[in-house]
Enzyme design. Structure first.
Site, PDB file in Angstrom:
ATOM      1  N   ASN A 127       0.800  -1.223   0.000  1.00 51.23           N
ATOM      2  CA  ASN A 127       0.000   0.000   0.000  1.00 51.23           C
ATOM      3  C   ASN A 127       0.836   1.279   0.000  1.00 51.23           C
ATOM      4  O   ASN A 127       0.304   2.371  -0.195  1.00 51.23           O
ATOM      5  CB  ASN A 127      -0.987  -0.018   1.173  1.00 51.23           C
ATOM      6  CG  ASN A 127      -2.076  -1.059   0.948  1.00 51.23           C
ATOM      7  OD1 ASN A 127      -2.246  -1.555  -0.173  1.00 51.23           O
ATOM      8  ND2 ASN A 127      -2.791  -1.417   2.000  1.00 51.23           N
TER       9      ASN A 127
ATOM     10  N   ARG B  97      -7.681  -2.045  -6.477  1.00 48.87           N
ATOM     11  CA  ARG B  97      -8.269  -0.817  -5.945  1.00 48.87           C
ATOM     12  C   ARG B  97      -7.364   0.386  -6.214  1.00 48.87           C
ATOM     13  O   ARG B  97      -7.802   1.515  -6.416  1.00 48.87           O
ATOM     14  CB  ARG B  97      -8.478  -0.989  -4.441  1.00 48.87           C
ATOM     15  CG  ARG B  97      -9.016   0.213  -3.729  1.00 48.87           C
ATOM     16  CD  ARG B  97     -10.428   0.493  -4.152  1.00 48.87           C
ATOM     17  NE  ARG B  97     -10.924   1.735  -3.603  1.00 48.87           N
ATOM     18  CZ  ARG B  97     -12.094   2.255  -3.925  1.00 48.87           C
ATOM     19  NH1 ARG B  97     -12.879   1.666  -4.784  1.00 48.87           N
ATOM     20  NH2 ARG B  97     -12.483   3.389  -3.384  1.00 48.87           N
TER      21      ARG B  97
ATOM     22  N   CYS C 269     -10.381  -5.461  -3.415  1.00 53.52           N
ATOM     23  CA  CYS C 269     -11.107  -6.328  -2.492  1.00 53.52           C
ATOM     24  C   CYS C 269     -12.512  -5.793  -2.292  1.00 53.52           C
ATOM     25  O   CYS C 269     -12.714  -4.600  -2.065  1.00 53.52           O
ATOM     26  CB  CYS C 269     -10.360  -6.408  -1.159  1.00 53.52           C
ATOM     27  SG  CYS C 269      -8.814  -7.294  -1.295  1.00 53.52           S
TER      28      CYS C 269
ATOM     29  N   ARG D 206     -17.009   0.743  -1.564  1.00 48.99           N
ATOM     30  CA  ARG D 206     -15.782   1.536  -1.594  1.00 48.99           C
ATOM     31  C   ARG D 206     -15.984   2.728  -2.537  1.00 48.99           C
ATOM     32  O   ARG D 206     -15.564   2.719  -3.690  1.00 48.99           O
ATOM     33  CB  ARG D 206     -14.597   0.649  -1.980  1.00 48.99           C
ATOM     34  CG  ARG D 206     -14.484  -0.495  -0.962  1.00 48.99           C
ATOM     35  CD  ARG D 206     -13.286  -1.341  -1.131  1.00 48.99           C
ATOM     36  NE  ARG D 206     -12.053  -0.713  -0.728  1.00 48.99           N
ATOM     37  CZ  ARG D 206     -10.857  -1.270  -0.902  1.00 48.99           C
ATOM     38  NH1 ARG D 206     -10.764  -2.451  -1.458  1.00 48.99           N
ATOM     39  NH2 ARG D 206      -9.751  -0.637  -0.536  1.00 48.99           N
ATOM     40  N   PRO D 207     -16.658   3.773  -2.001  1.00 46.24           N
ATOM     41  CA  PRO D 207     -17.003   4.914  -2.848  1.00 46.24           C
ATOM     42  C   PRO D 207     -15.782   5.762  -3.215  1.00 46.24           C
ATOM     43  O   PRO D 207     -14.694   5.582  -2.656  1.00 46.24           O
ATOM     44  CB  PRO D 207     -17.960   5.727  -1.962  1.00 46.24           C
ATOM     45  CG  PRO D 207     -17.640   5.321  -0.562  1.00 46.24           C
ATOM     46  CD  PRO D 207     -17.083   3.926  -0.614  1.00 46.24           C
TER      47      PRO D 207
ATOM     48  N   ASP E  69     -16.352   9.309  -3.670  1.00 43.54           N
ATOM     49  CA  ASP E  69     -16.820  10.701  -3.555  1.00 43.54           C
ATOM     50  C   ASP E  69     -15.747  11.631  -2.979  1.00 43.54           C
ATOM     51  O   ASP E  69     -15.625  12.784  -3.417  1.00 43.54           O
ATOM     52  CB  ASP E  69     -18.103  10.762  -2.700  1.00 43.54           C
ATOM     53  CG  ASP E  69     -17.909  10.153  -1.323  1.00 43.54           C
ATOM     54  OD1 ASP E  69     -17.360   9.030  -1.238  1.00 43.54           O
ATOM     55  OD2 ASP E  69     -18.271  10.794  -0.319  1.00 43.54           O
ATOM     56  N   LEU E  70     -14.943  11.137  -2.036  1.00 45.50           N
ATOM     57  CA  LEU E  70     -13.936  12.009  -1.423  1.00 45.50           C
ATOM     58  C   LEU E  70     -12.817  12.330  -2.423  1.00 45.50           C
ATOM     59  O   LEU E  70     -12.272  13.447  -2.426  1.00 45.50           O
ATOM     60  CB  LEU E  70     -13.342  11.361  -0.159  1.00 45.50           C
ATOM     61  CG  LEU E  70     -14.352  11.086   0.966  1.00 45.50           C
ATOM     62  CD1 LEU E  70     -13.702  10.300   2.099  1.00 45.50           C
ATOM     63  CD2 LEU E  70     -14.918  12.401   1.509  1.00 45.50           C
TER      64      LEU E  70
ATOM     65  N   ASP F 249      -6.806  -3.619   8.037  1.00 47.57           N
ATOM     66  CA  ASP F 249      -6.298  -4.744   7.242  1.00 47.57           C
ATOM     67  C   ASP F 249      -5.803  -5.899   8.118  1.00 47.57           C
ATOM     68  O   ASP F 249      -5.560  -7.000   7.614  1.00 47.57           O
ATOM     69  CB  ASP F 249      -5.163  -4.286   6.304  1.00 47.57           C
ATOM     70  CG  ASP F 249      -5.686  -3.361   5.218  1.00 47.57           C
ATOM     71  OD1 ASP F 249      -6.912  -3.350   4.986  1.00 47.57           O
ATOM     72  OD2 ASP F 249      -4.879  -2.643   4.605  1.00 47.57           O
TER      73      ASP F 249
HETATM   74  C1  EPZ Z   1      -6.689   1.647   1.468  1.00 49.83           C
HETATM   75  O1  EPZ Z   1      -7.909   1.527   0.743  1.00 49.83           O
HETATM   76  C2  EPZ Z   1      -5.982   0.317   1.340  1.00 49.83           C
HETATM   77  N1  EPZ Z   1      -5.767   0.014  -0.060  1.00 49.83           N
HETATM   78  C3  EPZ Z   1      -6.823  -0.781   2.007  1.00 49.83           C
HETATM   79  O2  EPZ Z   1      -6.015  -1.960   2.001  1.00 49.83           O
HETATM   80  C4  EPZ Z   1      -7.137  -0.400   3.433  1.00 49.83           C
HETATM   81  O3  EPZ Z   1      -8.048  -1.341   3.956  1.00 49.83           O
HETATM   82  C5  EPZ Z   1      -7.764   0.994   3.513  1.00 49.83           C
HETATM   83  O4  EPZ Z   1      -6.906   1.961   2.824  1.00 49.83           O
HETATM   84  C6  EPZ Z   1      -7.938   1.496   4.939  1.00 49.83           C
HETATM   85  O5  EPZ Z   1      -6.696   1.546   5.605  1.00 49.83           O
HETATM   86  C7  EPZ Z   1      -4.730   0.551  -0.696  1.00 49.83           C
HETATM   87  O6  EPZ Z   1      -3.933   1.289  -0.131  1.00 49.83           O
HETATM   88  C8  EPZ Z   1      -4.551   0.179  -2.120  1.00 49.83           C
HETATM   89  P1  EPZ Z   1      -9.910   4.444   2.367  1.00 49.83           P
HETATM   90  P2  EPZ Z   1      -8.738   2.832   0.371  1.00 49.83           P
HETATM   91  O7  EPZ Z   1     -10.239   5.388   1.297  1.00 49.83           O
HETATM   92  O8  EPZ Z   1      -7.801   3.936   0.126  1.00 49.83           O
HETATM   93  C9  EPZ Z   1     -14.461   5.669   3.076  1.00 49.83           C
HETATM   94  C10 EPZ Z   1      -5.562  -4.228   1.701  1.00 49.83           C
HETATM   95  O9  EPZ Z   1      -6.049  -5.287   2.190  1.00 49.83           O
HETATM   96  N2  EPZ Z   1     -14.386   6.404   1.812  1.00 49.83           N
HETATM   97  O10 EPZ Z   1      -8.878   4.845   3.374  1.00 49.83           O
HETATM   98  O11 EPZ Z   1      -9.694   2.434  -0.674  1.00 49.83           O
HETATM   99  C11 EPZ Z   1     -14.395   4.158   2.879  1.00 49.83           C
HETATM  100  O12 EPZ Z   1     -15.665   3.639   2.537  1.00 49.83           O
HETATM  101  C12 EPZ Z   1      -6.450  -3.116   1.271  1.00 49.83           C
HETATM  102  O13 EPZ Z   1      -4.357  -4.089   1.516  1.00 49.83           O
HETATM  103  C13 EPZ Z   1     -15.456   7.181   1.442  1.00 49.83           C
HETATM  104  O14 EPZ Z   1     -16.466   7.289   2.133  1.00 49.83           O
HETATM  105  O15 EPZ Z   1      -9.525   3.051   1.736  1.00 49.83           O
HETATM  106  C14 EPZ Z   1     -13.877   3.706   4.221  1.00 49.83           C
HETATM  107  O16 EPZ Z   1     -14.956   3.658   5.125  1.00 49.83           O
HETATM  108  C15 EPZ Z   1      -7.889  -3.477   1.396  1.00 49.83           C
HETATM  109  N3  EPZ Z   1     -15.369   7.878   0.258  1.00 49.83           N
HETATM  110  C16 EPZ Z   1     -12.946   4.838   4.662  1.00 49.83           C
HETATM  111  O17 EPZ Z   1     -13.308   5.964   3.847  1.00 49.83           O
HETATM  112  C17 EPZ Z   1     -14.257   7.823  -0.527  1.00 49.83           C
HETATM  113  O18 EPZ Z   1     -14.232   8.505  -1.571  1.00 49.83           O
HETATM  114  C18 EPZ Z   1     -11.469   4.561   4.462  1.00 49.83           C
HETATM  115  O19 EPZ Z   1     -11.245   4.074   3.132  1.00 49.83           O
HETATM  116  C19 EPZ Z   1     -13.178   7.019  -0.131  1.00 49.83           C
HETATM  117  C20 EPZ Z   1     -13.273   6.317   1.044  1.00 49.83           C
END
Ligand code: EPZ
Length: 407
Positions: A23, A92, A116, A121-122, A124-125, A298
């Site tokens: 990551n 992702r 995954c 996994r939106p 919007d942010l 994770d």
């Molecule tokens: C990263 O995913 C990692 N993936 C994930 O690792 C990890 O589980 C996750 O961060 C949390 O630490 C990579 O780095 C490639 P987020 P990411 O945006 O960036 C919400 C693994 O197993 N959200 O930090 O997609 C979302 O729904 C993988 O190695 C919004 O609402 O995660 C969640 O509740 C799986 N809107 C929270 O934020 C958005 O636009 C955190 O998600 C984006 C996210």
């Protein structure tokens, strides 16, 4: 490869030196597209996700060369192209194409990002950050018509959206400020890489300040993978053995080590080496996954296997409230649990061999841990999901005494 056949039930003992972090490597590889020059990135793990990322950036004209664990990305002759939907849907991290392509070409198609599938996994942010920096959406394209620095206030800490905001803001002249950002070690690693490309970035607890510049090629050495390290520590414990890990800063695993101590394991940390062992039944414990520096989401599937091997407990997940689908597969190995919205209860369980389909990367690792902890022959199907994130999995497992066959 169809499956991993496991002959489990023996205590796994030994040492594993972890690879570069998936990551951390992924946003750095995509960010290299924002430069006009050659970037040199060391310690890039050779796993499916990085291979797909390198193919995606090659499709945009970057020349990519891998020499051992060092990857060179020459992004002097990029051309706009629509990334292959099949590749985009595999990982992702293809969301990082948005920040990188907006920086390089001023436009990027809206795409169906993969990865995954354990929760909604939106994006919007991500889109909010791009709009703040001067982009708009027209038909199926994000277009950066009016790039300008901006203040970006995320309502939720997102690793992906923070990385994308950093990548795009770093190439836009002037001062942007990002609040409500994620602070995972891979964000710090990306910041260091963007600095090496010429951006001036200051990290404070409540904000990131970016002074964007024309970016040149950068250099990075990817940090060690704390999720890989935590997975192998958990594996050693569940099999009744003792595995030590090194190669990632121990402070990144503080929350995981606190969790292991709370279940009654003895944890020892010496310089950059961590090892743990559980003697006896352990203690009932609870753990809450939340943004860094809290316990990483994770590692919560790994925590479930540890709790089942000890005296049970409760797992809350504040990042992905429903990331518990994997427990269904673990029940095939005798792991007893009850799932609720936002948390799950894990009961002390006598593991037995079974067959399971890896549900996702970390859920698949949890299946493998159960299989290695259960006496007898088990099979894990869809092993390609595990190979997305664990470099040299077979070799590393064998070196700690696992009896496994990939094929
Ligand atoms: C990263 O995913 C990692 N993936 C994930 O690792 C990890 O589980 C996750 O961060 C949390 O630490 C990579 O780095 C490639 P987020 P990411 O945006 O960036 C919400 C693994 O197993 N959200 O930090 O997609 C979302 O729904 C993988 O190695 C919004 O609402 O995660 C969640 O509740 C799986 N809107 C929270 O934020 C958005 O636009 C955190 O998600 C984006 C996210």
């Amino acid at each position: 490869m169809e499956k991993i056949t496991v002959n489990g039930g023996r205590p796994l003992m030994g040492h594993i030196s972890v690879s570069g972090s998936k990551n951390a490597a992924l946003p750095i590889l995509f960010a290299s597209l924002a430069a006009r020059g050659v970037s040199k990135i060391k310690r890039v793990p050779d796993i499916t996700d990085t291979r797909v990322a390198l193919k995606l950036i090659s499709e945009l004209g970057a020349s990519v060369l891998r020499d051992g664990d060092t990857v060179y990305v020459d992004s002097r002759r990029l051309f706009f192209n629509t990334p292959s939907p099949l590749l985009v849907s595999k990982i992702r991290a293809s969301t990082y194409l948005m920040g990188a392509m907006l920086s390089a070409f001023g436009r990027c198609p809206l795409m169906d990002f993969g990865g995954c599938n354990f929760a909604a996994r939106p994006t919007d942010l991500h889109l909010y950050a791009f709009m703040r920096l001067g982009a708009e959406i027209k038909d199926d394209m994000i277009i950066l018509n009016n790039p300008h620095p901006a203040e970006i206030c995320f309502k939720k800490a997102s690793v992906g959206a923070t990385a994308n905001a950093l990548i795009l803001a770093s190439g836009i002249d002037g001062k942007s400020v990002i609040r409500g950002h994620a602070s995972e070690p891979h964000i710090t690693a990306l910041v260091d890489f963007l600095r090496s490309m010429g951006a001036e970035i200051t990290m404070n607890e409540d904000s990131l300040t970016v002074i964007g510049k024309e970016l040149h090629g950068g250099t990075a050495e990817v940090i060690g993978d704390m999720i890989e390290a935590g997975s192998y520590l958990g594996l050693g414990l569940v099999t009744g053995g003792q595995v030590s890990v090194s190669g990632c800063p121990t402070e990144q695993l503080s929350a995981f080590c606190d969790f292991l101590s709370s279940v009654g394991a003895s944890v020892s940390i010496e310089s950059d080496k961590i090892s743990c062992r559980l003697e006896g039944e352990g203690k009932f414990a609870s753990v809450t996954a939340a943004p860094y520096p809290a316990f990483p989401t994770d590692l919560q599937p790994i925590a479930a296997t540890v709790l089942a091997a000890a005296s049970g407990g409760i797992i809350y997940d504040e990042v992905f409230a429903d990331r518990f689908g994997y427990l269904n597969e673990l029940s095939g190995f005798g792991l007893k649990s009850e799932v609720h919205h936002g948390y799950s209860e894990i009961f002390p369980s006598e593991l037995y061999p079974g067959d399971a389909k890896a549900p996702d990367l970390r859920g698949g690792m949890a299946c493998l841990i159960c299989a290695l902890g259960a006496r007898g022959e088990s099979r894990i199907y869809s092993p390609e999901l595990l190979l997305r994130g664990y470099e040299d999995l077979e070799k590393k497992l064998r070196c700690i005494g696992a009896n496994i066959k990939f094929g």
